[in-house]
Design a protein around this motif. Structure first.
Motif, PDB file in Angstrom:
ATOM      1  N   LYS A  67      -3.330   5.318 -32.171  1.00 15.20           N
ATOM      2  CA  LYS A  67      -4.292   5.800 -31.181  1.00 15.20           C
ATOM      3  C   LYS A  67      -5.445   6.483 -31.886  1.00 15.20           C
ATOM      4  CE  LYS A  67      -4.725   8.284 -26.793  1.00 15.20           C
ATOM      5  NZ  LYS A  67      -4.033   9.027 -25.728  1.00 15.20           N
ATOM      6  N   SER A  68      -6.663   6.172 -31.441  1.00 12.56           N
ATOM      7  CA  SER A  68      -7.858   6.736 -32.067  1.00 12.56           C
ATOM      8  C   SER A  68      -8.769   7.328 -31.001  1.00 12.56           C
ATOM      9  CB  SER A  68      -8.612   5.669 -32.865  1.00 12.56           C
ATOM     10  OG  SER A  68      -7.775   5.094 -33.852  1.00 12.56           O
ATOM     11  N   PHE A  69      -9.762   8.072 -31.456  1.00 11.44           N
ATOM     12  CA  PHE A  69     -10.654   8.800 -30.546  1.00 11.44           C
ATOM     13  C   PHE A  69     -12.093   8.633 -31.017  1.00 11.44           C
ATOM     14  CE2 PHE A  69     -13.154  12.662 -29.819  1.00 11.44           C
ATOM     15  CZ  PHE A  69     -13.065  12.793 -28.443  1.00 11.44           C
ATOM     16  N   VAL A  70     -13.009   8.411 -30.081  1.00 10.67           N
ATOM     17  CA  VAL A  70     -14.426   8.326 -30.409  1.00 10.67           C
ATOM     18  C   VAL A  70     -15.212   9.127 -29.378  1.00 10.67           C
ATOM     19  CG1 VAL A  70     -14.676   6.141 -29.142  1.00 10.67           C
ATOM     20  CG2 VAL A  70     -16.404   6.808 -30.824  1.00 10.67           C
ATOM     21  N   ARG A  71     -16.172   9.910 -29.853  1.00  7.62           N
ATOM     22  CA  ARG A  71     -17.078  10.659 -28.968  1.00  7.62           C
ATOM     23  C   ARG A  71     -18.469  10.048 -29.110  1.00  7.62           C
ATOM     24  NH1 ARG A  71     -15.746  15.660 -30.033  1.00  7.62           N
ATOM     25  NH2 ARG A  71     -14.686  15.996 -28.043  1.00  7.62           N
ATOM     26  N   LEU A  72     -19.010   9.603 -27.994  1.00 10.11           N
ATOM     27  CA  LEU A  72     -20.301   8.916 -27.977  1.00 10.11           C
ATOM     28  C   LEU A  72     -21.329   9.747 -27.219  1.00 10.11           C
ATOM     29  CD1 LEU A  72     -19.014   5.343 -27.033  1.00 10.11           C
ATOM     30  CD2 LEU A  72     -19.567   6.174 -29.327  1.00 10.11           C
ATOM     31  N   GLN A  73     -22.577   9.656 -27.677  1.00 12.35           N
ATOM     32  CA  GLN A  73     -23.674  10.337 -26.986  1.00 12.35           C
ATOM     33  C   GLN A  73     -24.779   9.336 -26.664  1.00 12.35           C
ATOM     34  OE1 GLN A  73     -25.980  13.346 -29.123  1.00 12.35           O
ATOM     35  NE2 GLN A  73     -26.175  14.497 -27.217  1.00 12.35           N
ATOM     36  N   PRO A  74     -25.130   9.190 -25.389  1.00 11.82           N
ATOM     37  CA  PRO A  74     -26.263   8.329 -25.049  1.00 11.82           C
ATOM     38  C   PRO A  74     -27.554   8.901 -25.632  1.00 11.82           C
ATOM     39  CG  PRO A  74     -24.921   8.820 -23.107  1.00 11.82           C
ATOM     40  CD  PRO A  74     -24.468   9.742 -24.184  1.00 11.82           C
ATOM     41  N   ARG A  75     -28.379   8.037 -26.182  1.00  5.73           N
ATOM     42  CA  ARG A  75     -29.647   8.478 -26.743  1.00  5.73           C
ATOM     43  C   ARG A  75     -30.674   8.638 -25.624  1.00  5.73           C
ATOM     44  NH1 ARG A  75     -32.684   6.281 -30.352  1.00  5.73           N
ATOM     45  NH2 ARG A  75     -33.049   8.358 -31.163  1.00  5.73           N
ATOM     46  N   GLY A  76     -31.676   9.472 -25.898  1.00  8.01           N
ATOM     47  CA  GLY A  76     -32.751   9.675 -24.928  1.00  8.01           C
ATOM     48  C   GLY A  76     -32.236  10.267 -23.627  1.00  8.01           C
ATOM     49  N   SER A 119     -31.105  -2.011 -21.453  1.00  5.41           N
ATOM     50  CA  SER A 119     -30.436  -1.672 -22.714  1.00  5.41           C
ATOM     51  C   SER A 119     -30.291  -0.165 -22.861  1.00  5.41           C
ATOM     52  CB  SER A 119     -31.237  -2.221 -23.898  1.00  5.41           C
ATOM     53  OG  SER A 119     -31.312  -3.631 -23.841  1.00  5.41           O
ATOM     54  N   TYR A 120     -29.176   0.226 -23.434  1.00  6.60           N
ATOM     55  CA  TYR A 120     -28.908   1.628 -23.712  1.00  6.60           C
ATOM     56  C   TYR A 120     -28.341   1.730 -25.127  1.00  6.60           C
ATOM     57  CZ  TYR A 120     -29.021   1.791 -18.602  1.00  6.60           C
ATOM     58  OH  TYR A 120     -29.383   1.652 -17.290  1.00  6.60           O
ATOM     59  N   ASP A 121     -28.678   2.811 -25.803  1.00  6.33           N
ATOM     60  CA  ASP A 121     -28.144   3.061 -27.137  1.00  6.33           C
ATOM     61  C   ASP A 121     -27.222   4.269 -27.103  1.00  6.33           C
ATOM     62  OD1 ASP A 121     -29.387   0.977 -28.477  1.00  6.33           O
ATOM     63  OD2 ASP A 121     -31.223   2.119 -28.795  1.00  6.33           O
ATOM     64  N   LEU A 122     -26.077   4.130 -27.755  1.00  8.31           N
ATOM     65  CA  LEU A 122     -25.116   5.213 -27.876  1.00  8.31           C
ATOM     66  C   LEU A 122     -24.936   5.539 -29.353  1.00  8.31           C
ATOM     67  CD1 LEU A 122     -22.363   3.827 -25.469  1.00  8.31           C
ATOM     68  CD2 LEU A 122     -24.114   5.493 -24.901  1.00  8.31           C
ATOM     69  N   LYS A 123     -24.806   6.803 -29.656  1.00  5.35           N
ATOM     70  CA  LYS A 123     -24.582   7.226 -31.027  1.00  5.35           C
ATOM     71  C   LYS A 123     -23.161   7.754 -31.165  1.00  5.35           C
ATOM     72  CE  LYS A 123     -26.495  10.076 -34.747  1.00  5.35           C
ATOM     73  NZ  LYS A 123     -27.565  11.038 -35.124  1.00  5.35           N
ATOM     74  N   VAL A 124     -22.484   7.334 -32.234  1.00 12.17           N
ATOM     75  CA  VAL A 124     -21.129   7.816 -32.504  1.00 12.17           C
ATOM     76  C   VAL A 124     -21.229   9.204 -33.128  1.00 12.17           C
ATOM     77  CG1 VAL A 124     -18.966   7.381 -33.723  1.00 12.17           C
ATOM     78  CG2 VAL A 124     -20.317   5.458 -32.848  1.00 12.17           C
ATOM     79  N   ARG A 125     -20.841  10.213 -32.378  1.00  9.74           N
ATOM     80  CA  ARG A 125     -20.966  11.588 -32.867  1.00  9.74           C
ATOM     81  C   ARG A 125     -19.749  12.050 -33.663  1.00  9.74           C
ATOM     82  NH1 ARG A 125     -25.057  14.770 -30.650  1.00  9.74           N
ATOM     83  NH2 ARG A 125     -24.260  16.287 -32.128  1.00  9.74           N
TER      84      ARG A 125
END
Length: 225
Positions: A67-76, A119-125
């Motif tokens: 099991k893994s975890f990722v936190r994403l943040q939408p840009r703009g 389109s949307y961009d997400l950044k892996v925080r």
């Protein structure tokens, strides 16, 4: 099988990400880089700018986690049209569709997704993996994770714009609180100065005439008797 890819300018690493091998179809001595990998290496400059960079490729071992975890943040403005109207997105389905062709994900990666032709961009925080200690599960920070055969838990942060607005609101509240404390302190300082000034003033003079009058009256009455 995973590889670390670093975009280089001279001896300086500009950006890095991780990727696996999808197909062995590139020409001999060449490596094909998909758009997601190119975007993570070029970011705000756009995938087209990768043509002017040297890419260093190195084989690495990434752990396999149940099991893994990722936190994403939408840009703009994030999932808002023109920064106003909220867009309802089934982010789980969209991410599953986006990540199904990828074997790795790295902290700092950019993910490009589309929803209803927008389109949307997400950044892996941040990334993490769960390890089992007895009956407890502990989340450990990871630089990169292997996406194959892992149960991926996703957390979506507020957008960059929303986060910046929240930070400004916190700073404004702190500034207002600090100003209020300064005003209270100035009032206390004025009180202390007034008390100190009062203590330096001489005491009120003793009125000798008021004290002598009763004595004089008493003497005069005795002489008349």
């Amino acid at each position: 099988m995973a590889f670390e890819l670093c975009a280089m300018r001279g001896d300086t690493v500009v950006a890095s990400t991780h990727a696996g091998v999808a197909e062995f179809v590139a020409g001999e001595g060449t490596v094909g880089i998909p758009p997601k990998t190119a975007l993570s290496l070029t970011r705000e400059n756009g995938p087209a700018s990768i043509s002017g960079m040297m890419i260093r490729v190195k084989y690495v071992r990434l752990g396999n986690h149940f099991k893994s975890f990722v936190r994403l943040q939408p840009r703009g403005h994030g999932f808002h049209k023109n920064g106003e109207e909220v867009v309802n997105i089934d982010i789980k389905t969209v991410l599953e569709r986006e990540l199904i062709g990828h074997t790795c994900i790295t902290t700092g990666d950019w993910l490009h997704i589309r929803h209803e032709k927008v389109s949307y961009d997400l950044k892996v925080r941040s990334l993490g993996s769960y390890s089992t200690l007895g009956d407890a599960k502990q989340l450990e920070s990871e630089e990169a994770i292997f996406l194959v055969n892992t149960d991926l838990e996703v957390d979506i942060m507020p957008s960059e714009t929303a986060e910046a607005e929240a930070e400004r609101a916190v700073e404004a509240a702190k500034a207002a609180e600090a100003e209020q404390e300064r005003q209270v302190q100035r009032a206390l300082d004025r009180i202390k100065r007034a008390e100190a000034l009062h203590n330096t003033l001489p005491s009120e003079p003793h009125d000798e005439r008021a004290a002598a009058a009763p004595a004089a009256q008493a003497g005069g009455g005795g002489g008349g008797g």
